[in-house]
Write a protein that holds these residues in place. Structure first.
Motif, PDB file in Angstrom:
ATOM      1  N   LEU A  43       0.860  -1.181   0.000  1.00 35.60           N
ATOM      2  CA  LEU A  43       0.000   0.000   0.000  1.00 35.60           C
ATOM      3  C   LEU A  43       0.895   1.230   0.000  1.00 35.60           C
ATOM      4  O   LEU A  43       1.879   1.280   0.734  1.00 35.60           O
ATOM      5  CB  LEU A  43      -0.860   0.022   1.269  1.00 35.60           C
ATOM      6  N   LEU A  44       0.537   2.213  -0.814  1.00 36.26           N
ATOM      7  CA  LEU A  44       1.313   3.447  -0.888  1.00 36.26           C
ATOM      8  C   LEU A  44       0.551   4.575  -0.204  1.00 36.26           C
ATOM      9  O   LEU A  44      -0.678   4.680  -0.317  1.00 36.26           O
ATOM     10  CB  LEU A  44       1.583   3.810  -2.345  1.00 36.26           C
ATOM     11  N   ASN A  45       1.288   5.421   0.490  1.00 31.67           N
ATOM     12  CA  ASN A  45       0.656   6.549   1.147  1.00 31.67           C
ATOM     13  C   ASN A  45       0.266   7.632   0.138  1.00 31.67           C
ATOM     14  O   ASN A  45       0.830   7.728  -0.957  1.00 31.67           O
ATOM     15  CB  ASN A  45       1.609   7.155   2.172  1.00 31.67           C
ATOM     16  N   ASP A  46      -0.742   8.405   0.477  1.00 30.41           N
ATOM     17  CA  ASP A  46      -1.089   9.626  -0.254  1.00 30.41           C
ATOM     18  C   ASP A  46      -1.708  10.576   0.763  1.00 30.41           C
ATOM     19  O   ASP A  46      -1.908  10.206   1.918  1.00 30.41           O
ATOM     20  CB  ASP A  46      -2.056   9.324  -1.411  1.00 30.41           C
ATOM     21  N   ASP A  47      -1.987  11.793   0.332  1.00 30.76           N
ATOM     22  CA  ASP A  47      -2.471  12.809   1.286  1.00 30.76           C
ATOM     23  C   ASP A  47      -3.989  12.836   1.437  1.00 30.76           C
ATOM     24  O   ASP A  47      -4.491  13.595   2.271  1.00 30.76           O
ATOM     25  CB  ASP A  47      -2.013  14.207   0.849  1.00 30.76           C
ATOM     26  N   TYR A  48      -4.723  12.059   0.645  1.00 25.03           N
ATOM     27  CA  TYR A  48      -6.178  12.253   0.558  1.00 25.03           C
ATOM     28  C   TYR A  48      -7.036  11.064   0.963  1.00 25.03           C
ATOM     29  O   TYR A  48      -8.164  11.263   1.429  1.00 25.03           O
ATOM     30  CB  TYR A  48      -6.550  12.673  -0.865  1.00 25.03           C
ATOM     31  N   THR A  49      -6.542   9.852   0.731  1.00 16.06           N
ATOM     32  CA  THR A  49      -7.368   8.690   1.084  1.00 16.06           C
ATOM     33  C   THR A  49      -7.607   8.679   2.594  1.00 16.06           C
ATOM     34  O   THR A  49      -6.653   8.744   3.373  1.00 16.06           O
ATOM     35  CB  THR A  49      -6.684   7.383   0.649  1.00 16.06           C
ATOM     36  N   PRO A  50      -8.858   8.599   3.026  1.00 11.13           N
ATOM     37  CA  PRO A  50      -9.140   8.593   4.479  1.00 11.13           C
ATOM     38  C   PRO A  50      -8.532   7.365   5.167  1.00 11.13           C
ATOM     39  O   PRO A  50      -8.515   6.271   4.606  1.00 11.13           O
ATOM     40  CB  PRO A  50     -10.668   8.546   4.551  1.00 11.13           C
ATOM     41  N   MET A  51      -8.034   7.577   6.370  1.00 13.35           N
ATOM     42  CA  MET A  51      -7.455   6.469   7.136  1.00 13.35           C
ATOM     43  C   MET A  51      -8.435   5.312   7.289  1.00 13.35           C
ATOM     44  O   MET A  51      -8.060   4.142   7.206  1.00 13.35           O
ATOM     45  CB  MET A  51      -7.008   6.971   8.512  1.00 13.35           C
ATOM     46  N   GLU A  52      -9.712   5.644   7.508  1.00 11.09           N
ATOM     47  CA  GLU A  52     -10.678   4.561   7.727  1.00 11.09           C
ATOM     48  C   GLU A  52     -10.927   3.748   6.461  1.00 11.09           C
ATOM     49  O   GLU A  52     -11.232   2.547   6.535  1.00 11.09           O
ATOM     50  CB  GLU A  52     -11.996   5.092   8.310  1.00 11.09           C
ATOM     51  N   PHE A  53     -10.756   4.370   5.294  1.00  9.91           N
ATOM     52  CA  PHE A  53     -10.895   3.597   4.057  1.00  9.91           C
ATOM     53  C   PHE A  53      -9.746   2.589   3.938  1.00  9.91           C
ATOM     54  O   PHE A  53      -9.961   1.431   3.562  1.00  9.91           O
ATOM     55  CB  PHE A  53     -10.921   4.516   2.825  1.00  9.91           C
ATOM     56  N   VAL A  54      -8.542   3.009   4.279  1.00 15.71           N
ATOM     57  CA  VAL A  54      -7.381   2.109   4.206  1.00 15.71           C
ATOM     58  C   VAL A  54      -7.540   0.957   5.197  1.00 15.71           C
ATOM     59  O   VAL A  54      -7.239  -0.201   4.876  1.00 15.71           O
ATOM     60  CB  VAL A  54      -6.072   2.887   4.460  1.00 15.71           C
ATOM     61  N   VAL A  55      -8.032   1.255   6.382  1.00 12.08           N
ATOM     62  CA  VAL A  55      -8.271   0.199   7.376  1.00 12.08           C
ATOM     63  C   VAL A  55      -9.316  -0.788   6.856  1.00 12.08           C
ATOM     64  O   VAL A  55      -9.143  -2.015   6.969  1.00 12.08           O
ATOM     65  CB  VAL A  55      -8.710   0.812   8.730  1.00 12.08           C
ATOM     66  N   VAL A  90       2.063   2.867   7.058  1.00 15.62           N
ATOM     67  CA  VAL A  90       2.068   3.390   5.680  1.00 15.62           C
ATOM     68  C   VAL A  90       2.000   4.914   5.721  1.00 15.62           C
ATOM     69  O   VAL A  90       2.743   5.604   5.004  1.00 15.62           O
ATOM     70  CB  VAL A  90       0.891   2.814   4.864  1.00 15.62           C
ATOM     71  N   HIS A  91       1.135   5.425   6.552  1.00 11.24           N
ATOM     72  CA  HIS A  91       0.961   6.879   6.689  1.00 11.24           C
ATOM     73  C   HIS A  91       2.274   7.553   7.079  1.00 11.24           C
ATOM     74  O   HIS A  91       2.618   8.629   6.579  1.00 11.24           O
ATOM     75  CB  HIS A  91      -0.122   7.145   7.735  1.00 11.24           C
ATOM     76  N   GLN A  92       3.022   6.921   7.973  1.00  6.59           N
ATOM     77  CA  GLN A  92       4.253   7.523   8.498  1.00  6.59           C
ATOM     78  C   GLN A  92       5.475   7.246   7.628  1.00  6.59           C
ATOM     79  O   GLN A  92       6.377   8.081   7.523  1.00  6.59           O
ATOM     80  CB  GLN A  92       4.508   7.019   9.928  1.00  6.59           C
TER      81      GLN A  92
HETATM   82  N1  TYC Z   1      -2.142   9.739   4.555  1.00  4.74           N
HETATM   83  C1  TYC Z   1      -3.586   9.479   4.575  1.00  4.74           C
HETATM   84  C2  TYC Z   1      -4.262  10.540   5.423  1.00  4.74           C
HETATM   85  O1  TYC Z   1      -3.612  11.263   6.163  1.00  4.74           O
HETATM   86  C3  TYC Z   1      -3.904   8.087   5.134  1.00  4.74           C
HETATM   87  C4  TYC Z   1      -3.382   6.988   4.284  1.00  4.74           C
HETATM   88  C5  TYC Z   1      -2.788   5.882   4.862  1.00  4.74           C
HETATM   89  C6  TYC Z   1      -3.520   7.006   2.895  1.00  4.74           C
HETATM   90  C7  TYC Z   1      -2.330   4.823   4.099  1.00  4.74           C
HETATM   91  C8  TYC Z   1      -3.068   5.966   2.094  1.00  4.74           C
HETATM   92  O2  TYC Z   1      -2.039   3.803   1.952  1.00  4.74           O
HETATM   93  C9  TYC Z   1      -2.470   4.869   2.714  1.00  4.74           C
HETATM   94  N2  TYC Z   1      -5.590  10.630   5.332  1.00  4.74           N
END
Ligand code: TYC
Length: 103
Positions: A28-40, A61-63
């Motif tokens: 999984l790659l981090n990004d600035d927009y996907t909600p944390m709860e969606f990733v969970v 992933v976030h960190q």
């Molecule tokens: N960085 C995202 C946020 O702050 C959360 C996130 C975590 C997005 C993991 C993608 O693979 C991901 N909402």
């Protein structure tokens, strides 16, 4: 099955499952927009993680920028990545995954 010619005779040898299938890591790659709860949700539903493990992986992933969702054969890895990507786009999230072959 493999056929080989030798001295005018044809041998047919069984070669059933002599090698293990190559495994692929799904990251999984981090990004600035996907909600944390969606990733969970992705980690629990598509990668069968417990809620506690999913939360830990998501925060890593976030960190750190990326993290391991699971390890699968190529077909399974590609299918999961495609399903998750489709679900994320449907919800308007940019979530991205990457596959890498195990060494
Ligand atoms: N960085 C995202 C946020 O702050 C959360 C996130 C975590 C997005 C993991 C993608 O693979 C991901 N909402």
């Amino acid at each position: 099955r493999r056929e080989s010619q030798d001295g005018g005779q044809t041998q047919t040898l069984d070669q059933t499952q002599l090698t293990r299938p190559r495994l692929f890591r799904v990251l999984l790659l981090n990004d600035d927009y996907t909600p944390m709860e969606f990733v969970v949700m992705v980690l629990t539903r598509y990668f069968r993680k417990s809620l506690a493990d999913a939360e830990t992986i998501m925060l890593n992933v976030h960190q750190r920028g990326s993290g391991l969702a699971g390890v699968y054969t190529r077909e399974v890895a590609e299918t999961k990545a495609a399903q998750v990507t489709a679900h994320a786009r449907q919800e308007g999230h940019p979530l991205a995954l990457s596959l890498e072959p195990e060494a």
